[in-house]
Design a protein around this motif. Structure first.
Motif, PDB file in Angstrom:
ATOM      1  N   SER A  79       7.374 -81.173 -27.257  1.00 45.41           N
ATOM      2  CA  SER A  79       7.487 -80.425 -28.476  1.00 45.41           C
ATOM      3  C   SER A  79       6.856 -80.443 -30.238  1.00 45.41           C
ATOM      4  N   LEU A  80       7.452 -79.911 -31.134  1.00 47.65           N
ATOM      5  CA  LEU A  80       6.793 -79.885 -32.427  1.00 47.65           C
ATOM      6  C   LEU A  80       7.057 -80.208 -33.236  1.00 47.65           C
TER       7      LEU A  80
ATOM      8  N   PHE B  35       7.209 -80.144 -37.525  1.00 43.49           N
ATOM      9  CA  PHE B  35       6.409 -80.206 -39.102  1.00 43.49           C
ATOM     10  C   PHE B  35       7.220 -80.358 -40.033  1.00 43.49           C
TER      11      PHE B  35
ATOM     12  N   GLU C  31       7.671 -73.274 -41.911  1.00 48.93           N
ATOM     13  CA  GLU C  31       7.402 -72.997 -40.683  1.00 48.93           C
ATOM     14  C   GLU C  31       7.900 -73.725 -39.587  1.00 48.93           C
ATOM     15  N   ALA C  32       8.758 -74.568 -39.818  1.00 51.20           N
ATOM     16  CA  ALA C  32      10.100 -74.996 -38.494  1.00 51.20           C
ATOM     17  C   ALA C  32      11.169 -73.716 -38.545  1.00 51.20           C
TER      18      ALA C  32
ATOM     19  N   GLU D 208       9.921 -70.445 -38.809  1.00 56.03           N
ATOM     20  CA  GLU D 208       9.148 -69.371 -37.442  1.00 56.03           C
ATOM     21  C   GLU D 208       9.183 -69.897 -36.628  1.00 56.03           C
ATOM     22  N   ALA D 209       8.795 -71.307 -36.475  1.00 52.71           N
ATOM     23  CA  ALA D 209       8.764 -71.865 -35.215  1.00 52.71           C
ATOM     24  C   ALA D 209      10.384 -71.263 -33.947  1.00 52.71           C
TER      25      ALA D 209
ATOM     26  N   ALA E 168       9.906 -67.725 -32.770  1.00 50.17           N
ATOM     27  CA  ALA E 168       9.377 -67.470 -31.854  1.00 50.17           C
ATOM     28  C   ALA E 168      10.578 -67.717 -31.066  1.00 50.17           C
ATOM     29  N   HIS E 169      10.893 -69.093 -31.122  1.00 49.76           N
ATOM     30  CA  HIS E 169      11.573 -69.438 -29.629  1.00 49.76           C
ATOM     31  C   HIS E 169      12.794 -68.486 -29.368  1.00 49.76           C
TER      32      HIS E 169
ATOM     33  N   GLU F 203      19.133 -68.693 -32.376  1.00 51.44           N
ATOM     34  CA  GLU F 203      18.571 -68.548 -33.402  1.00 51.44           C
ATOM     35  C   GLU F 203      19.287 -69.040 -34.842  1.00 51.44           C
TER      36      GLU F 203
END
Ligand code: AMP
Ligand code: GLY
Length: 448
Positions: free
Chosen positions: A125-126, A128, A133-134, A136-137, A140-141, A172
């Motif tokens: 996990s990440l 935020f 930033e979230a 953007e992640a 990217a995913h 997305e």
């Protein structure tokens, strides 16, 4: 004294009532079922609007006045708000983690950092704190090079959200909408300000509830003693379809939680968790709940809860051979490691009856018809949740619906099939307008 008002609390009160070591039980505030239990008295010390701190101070005054020997906390909110710290500061015995330990449930971001720090095997996990930033992640995913369809993304609000804080998004657009609703629109109030994005795990879920006794007052590193595995059924409809709920029923034990998986859980999750609790110096004498995802015989931790689960408790306590009150004192005095926790053979199936419309809008105040003779024949137990008893004791049981999850019936059988049969026979003896349940609690079903 048992704090809380759900089916879990009624089940604890029923089990405590079986113990010859328990003289009197106070349910604060309890429900329409606990008030009918032997030795039990419901105590309502506060209006529902009172601030949590005021409620806790009132409970402390009450516990002192009535010389309560031990208080057990059912739900997470009072734990996160520091009830254990307050009771212990007042010299009172209480089961639960201190507020620092309670952060293992109250903050998913904190729980994730704890898992990482102590090497507890978990979903990747990440965390935020900024929406940009979230997003953007998320982008990217879903746009990773390679061309294969990306797996869904699990989006979790950091704070307590009563089951509404987890969204699994396959696209997305849906994931971005979820991120914005949590972080920008404040759909969950403060709970969504910080966000955890987590990898989606395939497998079967198992709930492992456990007794914990660790911290500065407990010698030799303390202990976590797991209960037999249980399975909640969180989605509203059969076959695990439909919206998430507080839990539509539970079964214990879980046939597919193999000995190999249990060993793996012990090594990869339980042991490092105990190490972490000790290293952080939490005063953690209470219960912990490991939400596991199992794939083959490998377990990963989805979440901690710092309390017993609902409805898992309604399935587990009727299966517990040991005296629950003695287990509680062993947790408190640090002798848990030597406690001979024993279970009956067989299984318990515990479906939940809900109000029509739940988990959306539903009606309250409908009378509950209870055929006591037919119910008694099944040998099942009745644990009330959102069910209130009308004052004055009208004809029949006098119970009325007062919440979305209205009650659980728990039936014991030599095996899961017998337990299911008895549980569903018992459900037939109780009815209210709009009553609904899942017909497949405890039936083996595989997620796609
Ligand atoms: P919660 O409301 O926090 O208990 O979580 C809701 C449900 O979301 C869990 O019971 C799981 O079914 C599901 N879930 C949470 N995290 C994951 C994950 N990483 N992968 C797959 N499913 C998950
Ligand atoms: N059954 C899941 C929970 O208590 O949160």
């Amino acid at each position: 004294m048992v704090i809380g008002s759900g089916g879990r609390e009624h089940a604890m009160i029923w089990k405590l009532g079986q113990s010859k070591n328990v003289g009197k039980i106070y349910a604060a505030p309890g429900n329409g079922g606990s008030s009918g239990e032997k030795k039990c008295e419901n105590v309502d010390l506060f209006g529902r609007e009172s601030a949590e701190e005021e409620i806790q101070e009132a409970l402390i005054r009450y516990a002192i006045k009535e010389s309560v020997d031990l208080t057990i906390v059912g739900p997470e909110a009072p734990l996160a708000a520091g009830i254990v710290d307050r009771f212990r500061a007042a010299g009172l015995n209480i089961l639960g983690p201190d507020s620092r330990g309670a952060a293992l449930e109250a903050s998913k971001a904190y729980a994730k950092s704890f898992m990482e720090k102590y090497g507890v095997r978990a979903a990747k996990s990440l965390t935020f704190t900024g929406c940009g930033e979230a997003l953007e992640a998320v982008r990217a995913h879903f746009n990773a090079p390679g061309g294969t369809k990306p797996p869904p993304l699990v989006i979790k609000a950091d704070g307590l959200a009563a089951g509404k804080g987890v969204i699994i998004s396959a696209s997305e657009a849906a994931a971005k909408k979820a991120v914005r609703s949590f972080m920008e629109d404040g759909a969950l109030g403060g709970a969504g300000k910080v966000l955890v994005l987590e990898e989606f795990l395939e497998g079967r879920e198992v709930s492992v509830l456990a007794a914990v006794s660790a911290g500065p007052s407990v010698k030799k590193g303390g202990a976590i003693i797991p209960f037999v595995g249980a399975r909640d059924h969180k989605r509203r409809f059969e076959g695990d379809e439909g919206p998430n709920t507080g839990g539509m029923g539970a079964v214990a034990p879980v046939p597919d939680f193999s000995a190999a998986a249990q060993n793996d859980f012990y090594e990869a999750i339980l042991t490092p968790t105990l190490r972490g609790i000790n290293a952080e110096g939490f005063d953690y004498r209470g219960f912990i709940f490991f939400g596991l995802m199992i794939h083959g015989s490998e377990c990963k931790l989805l979440e901690y809860n710092v309390r017993l689960g609902d409805p898992e408790t309604q399935a587990l306590l009727p299966l517990m051979e040991s005296d629950f009150a003695l287990l509680c004192t062993a947790i408190l005095d640090g002798s848990l490691e030597r406690f001979p926790l024993a279970w009956k053979p067989g299984a318990v199936c515990a479906p939940v009856a809900v109000a029509g419309g739940y988990p959306g809008e539903y009606r309250k105040g409908d009378p509950i018809a209870f055929n006591e003779t037919a119910f008694a024949k099944t040998g099942a137990l009745f644990f009330a949740a959102g069910a209130a008893r009308s004052p004055g004791g009208a004809a029949g049981s006098g119970l009325r619906t007062a919440g979305g999850r209205v009650f659980t019936v728990s039936a014991y059988g030599a095996g899961a099939a017998e337990a299911r049969e008895k549980a569903y026979a018992a459900l037939k003896a109780i009815s209210f307008d709009g009553m609904a349940c899942r017909r497949d609690i405890g039936a083996v079903f595989l997620k796609p």
